[in-house]
Structure formats: C-alpha cells, structure tokens
Design an enzyme around this catalytic site. Structure first.
Site, PDB file in Angstrom:
ATOM      1  N   ASP A   1       0.839  -1.378  -0.066  1.00  0.00           N
ATOM      2  CA  ASP A   1      -0.074   0.034  -0.046  1.00  0.00           C
ATOM      3  C   ASP A   1       0.782   0.973   0.020  1.00  0.00           C
ATOM      4  OD1 ASP A   1      -3.323   0.676   0.935  1.00  0.00           O
ATOM      5  OD2 ASP A   1      -1.735   2.323   1.313  1.00  0.00           O
ATOM      6  N   ILE A   2       0.541   2.080  -0.747  1.00  0.00           N
ATOM      7  CA  ILE A   2       1.221   3.501  -0.825  1.00  0.00           C
ATOM      8  C   ILE A   2       1.222   4.344   0.371  1.00  0.00           C
ATOM      9  CG2 ILE A   2      -0.638   5.056  -1.707  1.00  0.00           C
ATOM     10  CD1 ILE A   2       1.296   5.868  -4.018  1.00  0.00           C
TER      11      ILE A   2
ATOM     12  N   ASN B   1     -12.855  -2.890   2.905  1.00  0.00           N
ATOM     13  CA  ASN B   1     -13.732  -1.792   2.723  1.00  0.00           C
ATOM     14  C   ASN B   1     -14.721  -1.846   1.899  1.00  0.00           C
ATOM     15  OD1 ASN B   1     -12.439  -0.876   5.123  1.00  0.00           O
ATOM     16  ND2 ASN B   1     -10.784   0.474   3.921  1.00  0.00           N
TER      17      ASN B   1
ATOM     18  N   GLY C   1     -15.284   3.539   4.255  1.00  0.00           N
ATOM     19  CA  GLY C   1     -13.877   3.718   3.924  1.00  0.00           C
ATOM     20  C   GLY C   1     -13.362   3.400   2.701  1.00  0.00           C
TER      21      GLY C   1
ATOM     22  N   SER D   1     -12.196   3.796  -0.699  1.00  0.00           N
ATOM     23  CA  SER D   1     -11.593   5.148  -1.833  1.00  0.00           C
ATOM     24  C   SER D   1     -11.032   4.681  -3.107  1.00  0.00           C
ATOM     25  CB  SER D   1     -10.570   5.619  -0.975  1.00  0.00           C
ATOM     26  OG  SER D   1      -9.182   5.102  -0.802  1.00  0.00           O
TER      27      SER D   1
ATOM     28  N   HIS E   1     -10.303  -5.125  -3.086  1.00  0.00           N
ATOM     29  CA  HIS E   1      -8.991  -5.207  -2.830  1.00  0.00           C
ATOM     30  C   HIS E   1      -9.073  -5.368  -1.239  1.00  0.00           C
ATOM     31  CE1 HIS E   1      -9.788  -0.881  -2.407  1.00  0.00           C
ATOM     32  NE2 HIS E   1      -9.354  -0.892  -1.039  1.00  0.00           N
ATOM     33  N   LEU E   2      -8.147  -6.452  -0.806  1.00  0.00           N
ATOM     34  CA  LEU E   2      -7.870  -6.895   0.513  1.00  0.00           C
ATOM     35  C   LEU E   2      -6.940  -6.196   1.072  1.00  0.00           C
ATOM     36  CD1 LEU E   2      -9.489  -9.248  -1.087  1.00  0.00           C
ATOM     37  CD2 LEU E   2      -8.573 -10.820   0.739  1.00  0.00           C
ATOM     38  N   HIS E   3      -7.161  -5.723   2.362  1.00  0.00           N
ATOM     39  CA  HIS E   3      -5.719  -5.032   2.873  1.00  0.00           C
ATOM     40  C   HIS E   3      -5.454  -5.909   3.874  1.00  0.00           C
ATOM     41  CE1 HIS E   3      -6.704  -0.586   2.539  1.00  0.00           C
ATOM     42  NE2 HIS E   3      -8.136  -0.988   2.197  1.00  0.00           N
TER      43      HIS E   3
HETATM   44  P1  DGP Z   1      -9.444   1.927   0.491  1.00  0.00           P
HETATM   45  O1  DGP Z   1      -9.500   3.103   1.356  1.00  0.00           O
HETATM   46  O2  DGP Z   1     -10.026   0.683   1.379  1.00  0.00           O
HETATM   47  O3  DGP Z   1     -10.074   1.959  -0.794  1.00  0.00           O
HETATM   48  O4  DGP Z   1      -7.992   1.583   0.422  1.00  0.00           O
HETATM   49  C1  DGP Z   1      -7.403   1.938  -0.910  1.00  0.00           C
HETATM   50  C2  DGP Z   1      -5.950   1.987  -0.534  1.00  0.00           C
HETATM   51  O5  DGP Z   1      -5.122   2.125  -1.675  1.00  0.00           O
HETATM   52  C3  DGP Z   1      -5.392   2.942   0.274  1.00  0.00           C
HETATM   53  O6  DGP Z   1      -4.800   2.303   1.558  1.00  0.00           O
HETATM   54  C4  DGP Z   1      -4.249   3.673  -0.447  1.00  0.00           C
HETATM   55  C5  DGP Z   1      -3.960   2.664  -1.542  1.00  0.00           C
HETATM   56  N1  DGP Z   1      -3.485   3.162  -2.915  1.00  0.00           N
HETATM   57  C6  DGP Z   1      -4.337   4.193  -3.613  1.00  0.00           C
HETATM   58  N2  DGP Z   1      -3.652   4.336  -4.720  1.00  0.00           N
HETATM   59  C7  DGP Z   1      -2.401   3.499  -4.904  1.00  0.00           C
HETATM   60  C8  DGP Z   1      -1.491   3.585  -5.828  1.00  0.00           C
HETATM   61  O7  DGP Z   1      -1.532   4.025  -6.856  1.00  0.00           O
HETATM   62  N3  DGP Z   1      -0.482   2.725  -5.522  1.00  0.00           N
HETATM   63  C9  DGP Z   1      -0.400   1.854  -4.309  1.00  0.00           C
HETATM   64  N4  DGP Z   1       0.365   1.227  -3.946  1.00  0.00           N
HETATM   65  N5  DGP Z   1      -1.523   2.059  -3.155  1.00  0.00           N
HETATM   66  C10 DGP Z   1      -2.564   2.937  -3.494  1.00  0.00           C
END
Ligand code: DGP
Length: 113
Positions: free
Chosen positions: A30-31, A86, A92, A94, A99-101
């Site tokens: 995650d970024i 989410n 939450g 976005s 996706h699974l965290h």
């Molecule tokens: P959510 O809020 O559950 O939709 O999580 C989206 C996640 O995605 C958030 O933790 C940040 C991550 N994210 C968003 N854009 C990028 C990206 O371009 N690259 C990576 N590696 N992660 C990203």
C-alpha cells in the site's frame, strides 16, 4: 477499466512494489501504509467492490484470501495479521476496485475505527 488505478497496476502502467502475482491476482504494498506490513491483494478482474461480486466470482474470492495469507507469510507473518475489505465509501473504500488490505507487524485494536 482504463482509469482505474489498480487496473493500471495490473497492466504495469503504474509502478507498485509487487510481492505476489499469479494469473488471477496481484499483491503489492500500500502506498500509504497503516501498519509496518500493509499489502493490498486485488483480483486482475475489475470488480468495483465486494458488494458487486457474484456467484461466478466464488473461486476468485477464495483465491484472494489464500493469496492474502501467502503475502502475509512472505513478510514473515504466519499469524497475527488482519485482512480488511472496505466496501463502499461509508466504510472507507476510496479505490473502487475490490481489494483486501493485509495489515500486520503491530498490535491491532478492536473494534476497528
Ligand atoms: P480503501 O480506502 O479501502 O479503498 O484503500 C485504498 C488503498 O489504496 C489506500 O490504503 C491507499 C492505496 N492506494 C491508492 N492508490 C494507490 C496506488 O497508486 N498505489 C498503491 N500501492 N496503493 C494505492
């Protein structure tokens, strides 16, 4: 889905630190990490959210969970990690590509915020 950021990761149009990949899914860091280990596991198929998955995705959904475990293992987490999905902006979400965290490496509180 030309504009979806996670589809761009799948197509390698956006760089990401990939930790696992196979024909159906990708796991990458995650970024904006919320824990020492914070990996996202995504299907290569564009599904906007868990509430848009259907019976035809049943094998894929199981596959994502097993990749989440493998991704955690790859970061030396054999247990003591959390998997979060989410679903919807109010929860939450976005990025509207399922996706699974996978979060670990620190103590986890409950209930989550
Ligand atoms: P959510 O809020 O559950 O939709 O999580 C989206 C996640 O995605 C958030 O933790 C940040 C991550 N994210 C968003 N854009 C990028 C990206 O371009 N690259 C990576 N590696 N992660 C990203």
């Amino acid at each position: 889905m030309s504009k979806c950021v996670f589809c761009k990761v799948v197509r390698r149009e956006l760089s990401a630190e990939i930790v696992e990949e196979d024909d159906h899914a990708v796991a990458f860091r995650d970024i904006n990490p919320q824990a020492p280990v914070h990996i996202l596991v995504i299907p290569k198929k564009h599904i906007t959210a868990l509430d848009k998955a259907s019976e035809e995705d049943v094998l894929l959904l199981g596959h994502l969970l097993l990749m989440a475990n493998r991704a955690a293992n790859s970061q030396n987490l054999t247990s003591d990690y959390r998997v979060v999905i989410n679903t919807g902006g109010g929860a939450g979400q976005s990025v509207f590509h399922l996706h699974l965290h996978v979060l670990g490496g620190r103590a986890m509180g409950w209930p989550p915020g």
